[in-house]
Design a protein around this motif. Structure first.
Motif, PDB file in Angstrom:
ATOM      1  N   HIS A  10      13.426   9.282  -4.077  1.00 24.40           N
ATOM      2  CA  HIS A  10      14.195   9.888  -5.174  1.00 24.40           C
ATOM      3  C   HIS A  10      13.528  11.138  -5.745  1.00 24.40           C
ATOM      4  CE1 HIS A  10      16.187   5.710  -6.050  1.00 24.40           C
ATOM      5  NE2 HIS A  10      16.671   6.299  -4.989  1.00 24.40           N
ATOM      6  N   SER A  11      12.208  11.177  -5.667  1.00 25.70           N
ATOM      7  CA  SER A  11      11.498  12.337  -6.236  1.00 25.70           C
ATOM      8  C   SER A  11      11.712  13.603  -5.413  1.00 25.70           C
ATOM      9  CB  SER A  11      10.001  12.038  -6.378  1.00 25.70           C
ATOM     10  OG  SER A  11       9.442  11.785  -5.110  1.00 25.70           O
ATOM     11  N   ASN A  12      12.273  13.446  -4.214  1.00 25.01           N
ATOM     12  CA  ASN A  12      12.616  14.642  -3.425  1.00 25.01           C
ATOM     13  C   ASN A  12      14.132  14.802  -3.307  1.00 25.01           C
ATOM     14  OD1 ASN A  12      11.853  16.976  -2.044  1.00 25.01           O
ATOM     15  ND2 ASN A  12      11.850  15.959  -0.050  1.00 25.01           N
TER      16      ASN A  12
ATOM     17  N   LEU B 265       6.857  19.952   2.553  1.00 28.35           N
ATOM     18  CA  LEU B 265       6.670  18.622   3.163  1.00 28.35           C
ATOM     19  C   LEU B 265       6.215  17.633   2.105  1.00 28.35           C
ATOM     20  CD1 LEU B 265       4.819  18.712   6.576  1.00 28.35           C
ATOM     21  CD2 LEU B 265       7.242  18.479   6.070  1.00 28.35           C
ATOM     22  N   ASP B 266       6.964  16.541   1.966  1.00 29.06           N
ATOM     23  CA  ASP B 266       6.521  15.436   1.114  1.00 29.06           C
ATOM     24  C   ASP B 266       5.615  14.558   1.982  1.00 29.06           C
ATOM     25  OD1 ASP B 266       6.105  13.089  -0.197  1.00 29.06           O
ATOM     26  OD2 ASP B 266       8.219  12.709  -0.688  1.00 29.06           O
ATOM     27  N   SER B 267       4.316  14.739   1.785  1.00 29.11           N
ATOM     28  CA  SER B 267       3.339  14.041   2.629  1.00 29.11           C
ATOM     29  C   SER B 267       2.679  12.862   1.919  1.00 29.11           C
ATOM     30  CB  SER B 267       2.272  15.032   3.097  1.00 29.11           C
ATOM     31  OG  SER B 267       2.848  15.970   3.946  1.00 29.11           O
ATOM     32  N   ALA B 268       3.375  12.330   0.887  1.00 25.41           N
ATOM     33  CA  ALA B 268       2.811  11.208   0.113  1.00 25.41           C
ATOM     34  C   ALA B 268       2.412  10.046   1.020  1.00 25.41           C
ATOM     35  CB  ALA B 268       3.814  10.740  -0.935  1.00 25.41           C
ATOM     36  N   GLN B 269       3.212   9.820   2.094  1.00 25.98           N
ATOM     37  CA  GLN B 269       2.944   8.669   2.967  1.00 25.98           C
ATOM     38  C   GLN B 269       2.211   9.049   4.257  1.00 25.98           C
ATOM     39  OE1 GLN B 269       3.418   5.581   2.108  1.00 25.98           O
ATOM     40  NE2 GLN B 269       4.719   5.820   0.316  1.00 25.98           N
ATOM     41  N   SER B 270       1.993  10.324   4.489  1.00 31.86           N
ATOM     42  CA  SER B 270       1.325  10.695   5.751  1.00 31.86           C
ATOM     43  C   SER B 270      -0.151  11.031   5.557  1.00 31.86           C
ATOM     44  CB  SER B 270       2.052  11.868   6.418  1.00 31.86           C
ATOM     45  OG  SER B 270       2.120  12.978   5.561  1.00 31.86           O
TER      46      SER B 270
ATOM     47  N   ASN C 129       0.798  -1.232   0.000  1.00 31.85           N
ATOM     48  CA  ASN C 129       0.000   0.000   0.000  1.00 31.85           C
ATOM     49  C   ASN C 129       0.826   1.275   0.000  1.00 31.85           C
ATOM     50  OD1 ASN C 129      -2.878  -1.039   0.290  1.00 31.85           O
ATOM     51  ND2 ASN C 129      -1.758  -2.216   1.819  1.00 31.85           N
ATOM     52  N   ALA C 130       2.102   1.182   0.413  1.00 30.26           N
ATOM     53  CA  ALA C 130       2.945   2.378   0.352  1.00 30.26           C
ATOM     54  C   ALA C 130       3.239   2.714  -1.102  1.00 30.26           C
ATOM     55  CB  ALA C 130       4.238   2.152   1.120  1.00 30.26           C
ATOM     56  N   SER C 131       3.103   1.698  -1.965  1.00 26.37           N
ATOM     57  CA  SER C 131       3.338   1.923  -3.388  1.00 26.37           C
ATOM     58  C   SER C 131       2.081   2.495  -4.035  1.00 26.37           C
ATOM     59  CB  SER C 131       3.731   0.595  -4.029  1.00 26.37           C
ATOM     60  OG  SER C 131       3.932   0.772  -5.385  1.00 26.37           O
TER      61      SER C 131
ATOM     62  N   PHE D 205       1.341  15.592  -2.228  1.00 28.97           N
ATOM     63  CA  PHE D 205       0.950  14.179  -2.074  1.00 28.97           C
ATOM     64  C   PHE D 205       0.305  13.651  -3.347  1.00 28.97           C
ATOM     65  CE2 PHE D 205      -3.545  15.139  -0.831  1.00 28.97           C
ATOM     66  CZ  PHE D 205      -3.415  16.449  -0.384  1.00 28.97           C
ATOM     67  N   SER D 206       0.019  12.326  -3.342  1.00 27.77           N
ATOM     68  CA  SER D 206      -0.499  11.646  -4.545  1.00 27.77           C
ATOM     69  C   SER D 206      -1.871  11.042  -4.267  1.00 27.77           C
ATOM     70  CB  SER D 206       0.424  10.492  -4.954  1.00 27.77           C
ATOM     71  OG  SER D 206       1.691  10.954  -5.316  1.00 27.77           O
ATOM     72  N   GLY D 207      -2.774  11.152  -5.235  1.00 29.52           N
ATOM     73  CA  GLY D 207      -4.120  10.602  -5.075  1.00 29.52           C
ATOM     74  C   GLY D 207      -4.151   9.076  -4.985  1.00 29.52           C
ATOM     75  N   HIS D 208      -3.244   8.415  -5.735  1.00 31.26           N
ATOM     76  CA  HIS D 208      -3.343   6.943  -5.831  1.00 31.26           C
ATOM     77  C   HIS D 208      -2.933   6.217  -4.563  1.00 31.26           C
ATOM     78  CE1 HIS D 208       1.006   5.956  -6.347  1.00 31.26           C
ATOM     79  NE2 HIS D 208       1.058   7.219  -6.738  1.00 31.26           N
ATOM     80  N   LYS D 209      -2.268   6.930  -3.634  1.00 29.38           N
ATOM     81  CA  LYS D 209      -1.883   6.296  -2.360  1.00 29.38           C
ATOM     82  C   LYS D 209      -2.964   6.482  -1.304  1.00 29.38           C
ATOM     83  CE  LYS D 209       3.033   7.158  -3.139  1.00 29.38           C
ATOM     84  NZ  LYS D 209       3.641   5.866  -3.431  1.00 29.38           N
ATOM     85  N   MET D 210      -4.064   7.118  -1.678  1.00 21.91           N
ATOM     86  CA  MET D 210      -5.164   7.375  -0.733  1.00 21.91           C
ATOM     87  C   MET D 210      -6.502   6.983  -1.367  1.00 21.91           C
ATOM     88  SD  MET D 210      -4.847  11.529  -0.861  1.00 21.91           S
ATOM     89  CE  MET D 210      -6.429  11.883  -0.147  1.00 21.91           C
TER      90      MET D 210
HETATM   91  N1  PMP Z   1       7.464  10.558  -1.917  1.00 20.45           N
HETATM   92  C1  PMP Z   1       7.230   9.468  -1.182  1.00 20.45           C
HETATM   93  C2  PMP Z   1       7.522   9.494   0.278  1.00 20.45           C
HETATM   94  C3  PMP Z   1       6.697   8.329  -1.770  1.00 20.45           C
HETATM   95  O1  PMP Z   1       6.479   7.235  -1.034  1.00 20.45           O
HETATM   96  C4  PMP Z   1       6.402   8.336  -3.155  1.00 20.45           C
HETATM   97  C5  PMP Z   1       5.828   7.118  -3.836  1.00 20.45           C
HETATM   98  N2  PMP Z   1       6.404   5.908  -3.460  1.00 20.45           N
HETATM   99  C6  PMP Z   1       6.667   9.510  -3.873  1.00 20.45           C
HETATM  100  C7  PMP Z   1       7.181  10.591  -3.222  1.00 20.45           C
HETATM  101  C8  PMP Z   1       6.365   9.604  -5.339  1.00 20.45           C
HETATM  102  O2  PMP Z   1       5.012   9.537  -5.558  1.00 20.45           O
HETATM  103  P1  PMP Z   1       4.423   9.396  -7.047  1.00 20.45           P
HETATM  104  O3  PMP Z   1       5.125   8.228  -7.651  1.00 20.45           O
HETATM  105  O4  PMP Z   1       2.974   9.160  -6.821  1.00 20.45           O
HETATM  106  O5  PMP Z   1       4.696  10.662  -7.750  1.00 20.45           O
END
Ligand code: PMP
Length: 405
Positions: A121-123, A196-201, A26-28, A219-224
């Motif tokens: 890596h995206s941050n 803040l990268d809140s993708a996981q929070s 689910n973190a993915s 943050f990302s819609g698909h993780k919620m």
């Molecule tokens: N930051 C964190 C903490 C993530 O867990 C993820 C996705 N694994 C991302 C950024 C990137 O998210 P996305 O692939 O949806 O752009």
């Protein structure tokens, strides 16, 4: 209200097809409830048209549905009138937008950007590109064996040269919930902008942007529970107004002449071209679904399921969990002595357990741990103790298979 994962699971059509699947990745990305799928279909079936353009009923309906999700997003993070919500394609695009447009606003040669060794890596990569472009230095808050930030040297890391601090709220490798408020205070004291990268929070509990006092939250819609292809950037409107656009094209302009152009207002200045309309509308349904359960209930349930998972995993011979942070969400990275993570993931798949094996887009952490990869199990609202038992059974079978026991 106590959350019942078995009742929740009924809302997810994928689990009707894969009845014995323990989905622990689910973190993915998370599975989608029927109401989200229905909302996306409703758009295509009933009012498919572009937004902000058609002066006809279905075009106005699409625009209304699309625009109304902004309010839901702002409410989700308890934002006040100082903030605006911008739609992107994901956390990655949100961070690239900031690395492009915020960097252009605030950076000059010799400045510093501060991130941490725990970042996705995206941050990392967008800031490496920005540093190269503007002649700046990228600094990192180091991490400890426990999977926490080592902030003992923070005074030498946040200085008058620091212009941007971008940090992960909750780790996608260790699950660590980081002390972001403390760092934000120090960053604000030197006038740095805070991201803040809140993708996981965001998917796992209440996040209050005013209380956290950050300038931007992504943050990302698909993780919620939402569709893929939609991400969010919530930021201080005052700063967004000063930032140059990210991409050029339709929608983001006010006027265009042969010589030059003027920009639309925030948020549309940052939304060039036809947006991901169906995905944004679907995300609105995901937010309604989560709110209906209650973010506090989600957080309380996840605490419970994490404790059970950690206890049961710690009883598996030769299993080592990476990191032991004080505050932690529902992500567990581990290894099983002598078995390569990719082999282990394959065996678990044979037991209908879906976990992630790899570097989790966090190679600096893997280098620190001195491993090429880990196995990661990550939980959400439809996971129950049954899924944990299935994982543990799979791990014990792997041990037998490799004749380690
Ligand atoms: N930051 C964190 C903490 C993530 O867990 C993820 C996705 N694994 C991302 C950024 C990137 O998210 P996305 O692939 O949806 O752009």
């Amino acid at each position: 209200m106590q959350l019942n994962p078995n009742v929740i699971k009924e809302d997810f059509p994928l689990f009707k097809k894969h009845t014995s699947l323990a989905f622990l990745d689910n973190a993915s990305t998370t599975q989608k409830p029927q109401c989200v799928i229905d909302k996306v279909n409703e758009y295509y079936n009933e009012y498919n048209s572009n937004v902000h353009r058609g002066i006809y009923q279905i075009g106005e309906k699409a625009t209304y549905e699309y625009e109304s999700v902004r309010g839901k997003l702002l409410q989700l993070v308890s934002a006040n009138d100082n903030y605006s919500a911008i739609y992107t394609s994901g956390t990655t695009e949100s961070l690239n937008l900031l690395a492009h447009s915020l960097s252009k606003l605030v950076l000059k040669v010799g400045d510093e950007i501060l991130i941490t060794e725990m970042e996705h890596h995206s941050n990392i990569v967008p800031w490496q590109i920005a540093c190269e472009k503007y002649g700046c230095t990228l600094k990192y808050i180091p991490i400890t064996e426990k999977g926490e930030w080592d902030i003992s040297q923070i005074d030498s890391l946040i200085t008058q040269k620091t212009k941007i601090v971008s940090m992960i709220h909750q780790s996608n490798v260790f699950g660590t919930i980081n002390p972001v408020k403390k760092i934000t205070e120090l960053a604000k004291a030197v006038g740095a902008k805070v991201i803040l990268d809140s993708a996981q929070s965001i998917p796992h509990g209440n996040v209050n942007i005013v209380d956290l006092n950050c300038d931007f939250l992504v943050f990302s819609g698909h993780k919620m529970l939402g569709p893929t292809g939609v991400g969010i950037l919530i930021g201080k409107t005052e700063i967004l107004n000063m930032m140059p656009p990210f991409m050029g094209g339709g929608e983001m302009i006010y006027t265009v002449s042969m010589e030059s152009s003027t920009w639309n207002e925030v948020p549309w200045k940052f939304e060039a071209g036809t947006p991901n309309i169906a995905q944004v509308i679907g995300l609105g349904a995901a937010i309604d679904y989560l709110n209906n359960i209650g973010m506090d209930n989600i957080h309380a349930y996840e605490k419970k399921i994490l404790a059970i998972a950690e206890k049961k995993l710690s009883q598996v011979p030769g299993l080592k969990i990476f990191g032991n942070p004080q505050k932690k969400g529902t992500v567990i990275s581990f290894e099983l002595d002598g078995i390569h993570p990719h082999d282990l993931a394959q065996i678990l798949d044979e037991h209908n357990v879906a976990v992630r094996a790899g570097h989790h887009c966090a190679q600096p952490i893997m280098n620190k741990l001195n491993v090429p990869a880990t196995i990661r199990a990550s939980f959400y609202i439809y996971n129950s103790e049954k899924d944990i038992n299935q994982l543990v059974n799979g791990l014990n079978s792997a041990l037998k298979f490799f004749s380690i026991q």
